[in-house]
Motif scaffolding. Structure first.
Motif, short mmCIF file in Angstrom:
data_model
loop_
_atom_site.label_atom_id
_atom_site.label_comp_id
_atom_site.label_asym_id
_atom_site.label_seq_id
_atom_site.Cartn_x
_atom_site.Cartn_y
_atom_site.Cartn_z
N TRP A 128 -0.52 4.60 -0.37
CA TRP A 128 -0.09 4.68 -1.77
C TRP A 128 -1.24 4.98 -2.71
O TRP A 128 -1.09 5.71 -3.69
N THR A 187 -1.66 8.67 -2.39
CA THR A 187 -0.55 9.56 -2.73
C THR A 187 -0.01 9.38 -4.15
O THR A 187 0.40 10.35 -4.77
N MET A 245 0.60 12.14 -7.15
CA MET A 245 1.84 12.41 -7.88
C MET A 245 1.53 12.52 -9.38
O MET A 245 2.14 13.32 -10.08
N MET A 272 -1.26 -0.68 -11.05
CA MET A 272 0.05 -1.03 -10.47
C MET A 272 -0.08 -1.35 -8.97
O MET A 272 0.49 -2.32 -8.48
N LEU A 273 -0.87 -0.55 -8.26
CA LEU A 273 -0.94 -0.71 -6.81
C LEU A 273 -1.86 -1.86 -6.39
O LEU A 273 -1.53 -2.63 -5.49
N GLY A 284 -0.18 -5.06 -7.03
CA GLY A 284 0.89 -5.21 -6.04
C GLY A 284 0.34 -5.67 -4.70
O GLY A 284 0.90 -6.55 -4.04
N GLY A 295 3.15 -9.45 -9.22
CA GLY A 295 4.26 -8.50 -9.31
C GLY A 295 4.57 -8.16 -10.76
O GLY A 295 4.85 -7.00 -11.08
N SER A 305 1.91 -5.81 -12.03
CA SER A 305 2.18 -4.50 -11.47
C SER A 305 3.34 -3.82 -12.19
O SER A 305 3.29 -2.62 -12.50
N TRP A 347 11.15 5.23 -8.05
CA TRP A 347 10.06 4.25 -7.93
C TRP A 347 10.56 2.83 -8.09
O TRP A 347 9.91 1.87 -7.63
N TYR A 351 10.73 0.34 -5.10
CA TYR A 351 9.58 -0.41 -4.56
C TYR A 351 9.53 -1.88 -4.99
O TYR A 351 9.31 -2.75 -4.14
N LYS A 359 8.47 10.93 -1.92
CA LYS A 359 7.45 11.90 -1.53
C LYS A 359 8.06 13.25 -1.21
O LYS A 359 7.60 14.28 -1.70
C1 LIG Z 1 4.61 7.51 -2.22
C2 LIG Z 1 4.52 6.21 -2.72
C3 LIG Z 1 4.97 5.79 -3.94
C4 LIG Z 1 5.65 6.71 -4.91
C5 LIG Z 1 4.79 4.42 -4.24
C6 LIG Z 1 5.14 3.82 -5.38
C7 LIG Z 1 4.96 2.44 -5.54
C8 LIG Z 1 5.39 1.70 -6.59
C9 LIG Z 1 6.04 2.31 -7.79
C10 LIG Z 1 5.16 0.27 -6.54
C11 LIG Z 1 5.46 -0.59 -7.50
C12 LIG Z 1 5.34 -2.05 -7.47
C13 LIG Z 1 5.83 -2.72 -8.59
C14 LIG Z 1 6.35 -2.00 -9.81
C15 LIG Z 1 5.88 -4.21 -8.68
C16 LIG Z 1 5.70 -4.89 -7.35
C17 LIG Z 1 4.56 -4.30 -6.59
C18 LIG Z 1 4.72 -2.82 -6.29
C19 LIG Z 1 3.33 -2.30 -5.98
C20 LIG Z 1 5.62 -2.67 -5.05
#
Ligand SMILES: *C/C=C(C)/C=C/C=C(C)/C=C/C1=C(C)CCCC1(C)C
Length: 243
Positions: A87, A90, A94, A122-123, A126, A143, A146, A188, A191, A227
């Motif tokens: 993440w 990537t 994005m 955010m990551l 998290g 959380g 994040s 998103w 997640y 993705k």
């Molecule tokens: C390709 C991977 C992607 C688009 C990942 C996106 C990840 C997130 C938008 C994660 C968001 C989180 C929160 C908004 C709160 C809790 C913790 C996370 C990191 C899961």
């Protein structure tokens, strides 16, 4: 991949297990999507080529991480670190997609940096939440932090300067920006759901475990949508602007 390699790739994994199955499918889907994006590169002019290349890089980086996460999951190991390394590479890419699409309309590296910083906050928060001691309030607090960063990103692209630049550009660019924004708002949002499922133990949101899904399955579904889908939106915009 030779047949023997392929068989050892499947190994003794129980594919009726949704975690194993979605890691397996994810590896294949991300690999196929990367081939698709990379092989389509020559058909586009230089204005769009970098965007398509980045789409391919996002799915390719995921394919490699899925290969290892699948291996970890099927042998009973943890996937958290591999997931977050994926993440951290990537998600900023994005952000680069948003920037590249709006660059001609006036997006600056300052816009890009703000998006990247917010995504890193955010990551990283998290990740701290996922490895925090369950039973304490820490997973909920990390959380929340994040989530604030997530809403900030959503705000910037939906109502901030980037939205205005997209509106002024019009055409395929505005349409692509709008669809990519929907991915951030809806795609998103998958997640945090996975996060809550994975960290529910002793938290105020422990009711969520009524949804009988493993965190990894939710993340894997989210990744496939975000993705591959995200990349296809960029691809479609590039195709549309050729006409
Ligand atoms: C390709 C991977 C992607 C688009 C990942 C996106 C990840 C997130 C938008 C994660 C968001 C989180 C929160 C908004 C709160 C809790 C913790 C996370 C990191 C899961």
């Amino acid at each position: 991949m030779t047949l023997t390699n392929f068989i050892s790739f499947i190994g003794n994994a129980d594919l009726s297990d949704p975690v194993n199955f979605t890691f397996f499918l994810g590896t294949m889907a991300m690999t196929a999507a990367s081939a698709f994006f990379f092989l389509s590169l020559p058909q586009f002019d230089s204005k769009w080529r970098t965007s398509i290349l980045v789409s391919g890089l996002i799915t390719f980086i995921a394919a490699v991480h899925y290969y290892y996460m699948r291996e970890a999951a099927t042998s009973g190991g943890v996937t958290t670190e591999i997931r977050y390394i994926d993440w951290i590479l990537t998600v900023p890419l994005m952000c680069v997609e948003f920037y590249l699409i709006l660059k001609a309309a006036g997006a600056t590296t300052k816009h890009l940096k703000t998006l990247i910083w917010a995504s890193l906050v955010m990551l990283v928060t998290g990740y701290f939440g996922e490895v925090a001691d369950g039973g304490t309030a820490m997973p909920a607090l990390w959380g929340l932090a994040s989530g604030v960063a997530y809403f900030y990103i959503a705000y910037l692209i939906k109502y901030g300067e980037l939205a205005k630049l997209a509106a002024s550009a019009g055409g395929a660019v505005e349409k692509a920006h709008k669809t990519l924004t929907l991915f951030v708002l809806i795609g998103w949002a998958i997640y945090p759901l996975g996060y809550m499922l994975g960290t529910a133990d002793g938290q105020w949101y422990s009711f969520i475990t009524a949804i009988n899904l493993d965190m990894d399955v939710v993340y894997n579904i989210g990744d496939a949508i975000n993705k591959i889908g995200f990349g296809l939106v960029v691809y479609a915009a590039a195709v549309a602007s050729k006409k």
